[in-house]
Design an enzyme around this catalytic site. Structure first.
Site, mmCIF file in Angstrom:
data_model
loop_
_atom_site.group_PDB
_atom_site.id
_atom_site.type_symbol
_atom_site.label_atom_id
_atom_site.label_comp_id
_atom_site.label_asym_id
_atom_site.label_seq_id
_atom_site.Cartn_x
_atom_site.Cartn_y
_atom_site.Cartn_z
ATOM 1 N N GLY A 1 0.845 -1.188 0.000
ATOM 2 C CA GLY A 1 0.000 0.000 0.000
ATOM 3 C C GLY A 1 0.875 1.231 0.000
ATOM 4 N N CYS A 2 0.446 2.248 0.700
ATOM 5 C CA CYS A 2 1.188 3.509 0.761
ATOM 6 C C CYS A 2 2.560 3.296 1.398
ATOM 7 C CB CYS A 2 0.379 4.522 1.576
ATOM 8 S SG CYS A 2 1.233 6.080 1.811
ATOM 9 N N PHE A 3 3.593 3.803 0.754
ATOM 10 C CA PHE A 3 4.941 3.589 1.284
ATOM 11 C C PHE A 3 5.185 4.323 2.599
ATOM 12 C CE2 PHE A 3 6.463 6.323 -2.582
ATOM 13 C CZ PHE A 3 5.921 7.495 -2.067
ATOM 14 N N TRP A 4 4.394 5.332 2.916
ATOM 15 C CA TRP A 4 4.545 6.011 4.207
ATOM 16 C C TRP A 4 4.303 5.017 5.352
ATOM 17 C CZ3 TRP A 4 0.747 10.599 3.021
ATOM 18 C CH2 TRP A 4 1.299 11.427 2.040
ATOM 19 N N CYS A 5 3.341 4.114 5.165
ATOM 20 C CA CYS A 5 2.991 3.140 6.210
ATOM 21 C C CYS A 5 4.097 2.114 6.412
ATOM 22 C CB CYS A 5 1.705 2.410 5.838
ATOM 23 S SG CYS A 5 0.242 3.441 5.762
#
Length: 178
Positions: free
Chosen positions: A13-17
């Protein structure tokens, strides 16, 4: 004891996570957000990735000391801190750029990824859809996407999406934390 530095490239998913999760793991030396798995030439931009038209996934590249944490443990943490059963989606994020993917660096990593996915499967109600593919190229994301959670802890997305993933990490893998 000398270090055994290796790389892992994963997308959940989102690379921030995923970046925020692995920055807390013992043996992880560096986490870089980026893009892999696309089919267009040149270095993609975040805006191009978000279109879903490049074929790239948002990924992180983890530099880790295999004498401290194994590649298998990296993958177990990965598979249990995101939902590997949703195709091209994590929460509200939808599109191929948010797919669950393991980009292996060699045949040994491929074999370990296949075993981990098989071993984790019974713990999920739905089938695992995590893609396992060879790493072709890794493109580092723009500077504003690096260390996102650390630099923006009060950002709404961080509070509502990343904080629960970190809580899950701390509950399931407390023995693997820095």
């Amino acid at each position: 004891m000398s270090k055994n530095i290796q790389l892992a490239t994963i997308g959940g998913g989102c690379f921030w996570c995923t970046e925020a999760v692995f920055q807390e793991v013992k043996g992880v030396e560096k986490v870089v957000s980026g893009y892999s798995g696309g089919n267009v030439p040149g270095h993609p931009t975040y805006r191009e990735i978000c279109s879903g038209l490049t074929g790239h996934a948002e990924v992180i590249q983890i530099t880790f000391d295999a004498n401290v944490i194994s590649y298998e443990d990296i993958l177990v943490i990965f598979m249990t801190t995101h939902d590997p059963t949703t195709l091209n989606r994590q929460g509200a994020d939808r599109g191929t750029q948010y797919r669950s993917v393991i980009f292996y660096h060699d045949e040994n990593q491929k074999e370990i990824a296949e075993v981990v996915c098989k071993e984790i499967a019974p713990y999920y109600e739905n089938p695992i859809v995590t893609e396992i593919s060879p790493l072709d190229k890794f493109y580092e994301a723009e500077k504003e996407h690096q260390d996102f959670y650390r630099n923006n802890p009060n950002y709404g997305y961080c509070n509502f999406v990343i904080d629960p993933k970190l809580a899950k990490l701390r509950k399931l893998h407390s023995d693997k934390l820095k």
